[in-house]
Design an enzyme around this catalytic site. Structure first.
Site, PDB file in Angstrom:
ATOM      1  N   LYS A   1     -37.662  -2.756 -11.200  1.00 59.91           N
ATOM      2  CA  LYS A   1     -38.331  -3.761 -12.039  1.00 59.91           C
ATOM      3  C   LYS A   1     -39.840  -3.494 -12.078  1.00 59.91           C
ATOM      4  CE  LYS A   1     -34.290  -5.632 -12.258  1.00 59.91           C
ATOM      5  NZ  LYS A   1     -33.438  -6.467 -13.002  1.00 59.91           N
TER       6      LYS A   1
HETATM    7  C1  PLP Z   1     -32.148  -7.131 -12.551  1.00 57.55           C
HETATM    8  C2  PLP Z   1     -31.678  -8.311 -13.264  1.00 57.55           C
HETATM    9  C3  PLP Z   1     -31.126  -9.414 -12.588  1.00 57.55           C
HETATM   10  C4  PLP Z   1     -30.726  -9.382 -11.149  1.00 57.55           C
HETATM   11  O1  PLP Z   1     -31.678  -9.099 -10.234  1.00 57.55           O
HETATM   12  P1  PLP Z   1     -31.271  -8.573  -8.765  1.00 57.55           P
HETATM   13  O2  PLP Z   1     -32.570  -8.690  -8.038  1.00 57.55           O
HETATM   14  O3  PLP Z   1     -30.811  -7.171  -8.934  1.00 57.55           O
HETATM   15  O4  PLP Z   1     -30.235  -9.461  -8.219  1.00 57.55           O
HETATM   16  C5  PLP Z   1     -30.824 -10.535 -13.323  1.00 57.55           C
HETATM   17  N1  PLP Z   1     -31.018 -10.590 -14.655  1.00 57.55           N
HETATM   18  C6  PLP Z   1     -31.505  -9.542 -15.350  1.00 57.55           C
HETATM   19  C7  PLP Z   1     -31.688  -9.676 -16.820  1.00 57.55           C
HETATM   20  C8  PLP Z   1     -31.833  -8.367 -14.682  1.00 57.55           C
HETATM   21  O5  PLP Z   1     -32.301  -7.327 -15.381  1.00 57.55           O
END
Ligand code: PLP
Length: 483
Positions: free
Chosen positions: A291
């Protein structure tokens, strides 16, 4: 410096031959007793000398080439890269005294990852500090600091750090009282965590279609999908693009619905000059490794509502009463983040503005080089009131061409990702589909290009050339795209 690469220039061709045999690199760097570089000799050079009648006992100095390629340790990477060629794969590097200090080797198996965490700020210092303090579990100064700094950055009053983005969504839903008998509206294009969080609560998700231009949840479809049971909407700011929050907030108000924003891909994105995560009741973030900012694994719920904040704090920590140890008044969870993760998070928040600027410049570069390519559509950056941020670079082409582009890029060591598969196309989510026309069309056309920090204009040029070559050859009828 690897001694096996070196050979004393005072020696014989046999010595060079032995050095090359030992290092297995096909080349030896010839140095004097001060380690000063005098030349290089390759296995090819030796073979040619032998064919010309030289013996292995001959002195090196009689056969040394005047011209050879080397690099200085203060030259920039671009200059050094330009010294490599089909013939030159290994280059010795010298310091100011011309002494050999290391060497560069051309790696034909370059791999450009789709995303890469940037850990070049205070991450290691804070992590070490947290480690040495022995506060490595879920108490410690970095947790509250991370919550304060990130929520302040977003413009929210409160932040609750949790173990990941998925549980942030679940915690938000539970805090808002969502459960069995309720319906929650989600977009068809998202990561599965969005809908899974709804299912964990026992509520029924309702999957709706996306907008043609922004690829975010379509407000008109939300309104059509509302029933007596609808309790909440989860707009997902997908691929860095903010949803149309004006319309979504108006709908939520009209039908008295809660809004939980899924901001996992859009840290710092804005709608009407206000950051995402602050429009709804709760904004949920992920700090997974790919991210915009990361804590390895991690997440946060932000809110301006003090009561919701208090509720989330209790629920994330086993439902324990704040003022009475080991007394549980609700069934809570262990969704805590560790101080170690938060230490990395604090360092990441410090530089989020720089990271977003760098990402924005990278997208500019991509746009400039890709915009002229016929048959390729770039993600919109010009939608009214929306200031998107760059997560992954996302483009569309026809489904047939997408496969060809994938193949060529992968062959060149460039990591690509297909668009999210619509929830509506997966068996386990099919019972919850309301509408999915645009999402199923766009998902077959979309793919992501890398945004790792290894990318410079040369890599973008290379990607653009590959895509341009692929799309040039498309035949008129299978290559036409329209959305
Ligand atoms: C990455 C992501 C999540 C989940 O996040 P994690 O930290 O991997 O649990 C939820 N929603 C979206 C749209 C994502 O891209």
């Amino acid at each position: 410096m690897d001694k096996k690469m070196l050979c004393q220039v005072s020696g014989s061709l046999r010595d060079v031959y032995k050095a090359i045999d030992k290092n297995g690199k096909g080349i030896a760097f010839l140095v004097d007793e001060n380690n000063t570089l005098a030349g290089v000799m390759t296995d090819g050079d030796i073979r040619r000398l032998l064919l010309n009648g030289c013996g292995l006992n001959e002195k090196i100095c009689n056969h040394i080439r005047k011209e050879f390629i080397f690099a200085r340790d203060d030259e920039d990477p671009e200059t050094i890269r330009n010294k490599f060629s089909d013939k030159v794969k290994i280059i010795p590097v010298v310091n100011k005294k011309k002494q050999v200090v290391q060497y560069y080797e051309f790696n034909s198996k370059i791999h450009i990852p789709i995303a890469q965490p940037q850990l070049n700020g205070n991450e290691y210092e804070y992590l070490q500090d947290a480690f040495l303090s022995t506060w490595i579990s879920s108490s410690g100064k970095y947790i509250s600091k991370f919550e304060e700094n990130f929520s302040r950055y977003c413009g929210a009053r409160f932040g609750v750090a949790v173990s990941n983005g998925t549980v942030a969504l679940h915690l938000a839903l539970v805090s808002l009282g969502i459960g069995a008998q309720d319906e929650v509206i989600v977009p068809d294009i998202t990561f599965a965590a969005t809908i899974n969080a709804v299912l964990y609560t026992g509520a029924t998700p309702v999957i709706v279609d996306i907008e043609e231009d922004g690829w975010c949840i379509d407000p008109d479809e939300i309104e059509k999908a509302i029933t007596q049971k609808t309790k909440a909407i989860i707009p997902v700011h997908i691929y860095g693009q903010p949803c149309n929050m004006e319309k979504i907030c108006a709908i939520a108000e009209k039908y008295n619905l809660k809004i939980i924003e899924d901001c996992a891909e859009a840290h710092g994105a804005e709608y009407c000059g206000k950051k995402v995560g602050t429009f709804g009741d709760i904004g949920c973030f992920s700090f997974f490794g790919n991210k915009v900012i990361t804590t390895g694994e991690g997440g946060m719920c932000i809110t301006n509502n003090e009561e919701l904040h208090d509720k989330m704090r209790v629920l994330k920590d086993h439902g324990m009463k704040k003022d009475r140890k080991y007394y549980h008044e609700v069934i809570g969870f262990n969704y805590r983040m560790t101080n170690l993760q938060a230490a990395i998070g604090v360092a990441q928040v410090e530089k989020i503005t720089d990271v977003l600027r760098w990402r924005d410049e990278l997208e500019n570069m991509y746009c400039q080089k890709l915009k002229g390519i016929d048959g390729l559509i770039l993600q919109r950056r010009d939608l009214l009131n929306r200031k998107k941020i760059t997560w992954l670079i996302t483009v569309l082409t026809s489904p047939e061409m997408r496969e060809k582009c994938f193949e060529s890029l992968t062959k060149a060591g460039i990591d690509v990702r297909p668009f999210f598969i619509p929830l509506s196309e997966m068996e386990i989510y099919k019972p919850y589909v309301f509408s999915s026309k645009i999402s199923s069309k766009i998902s077959k056309m979309g793919f992501n290009l890398p945004t790792s920090s290894e990318i410079d204009s040369k890599v973008v040029d290379k990607i653009a050339n590959i895509l341009s070559d692929c799309l040039k050859n498309r035949s008129k009828n299978n290559g036409e795209i329209s959305i």
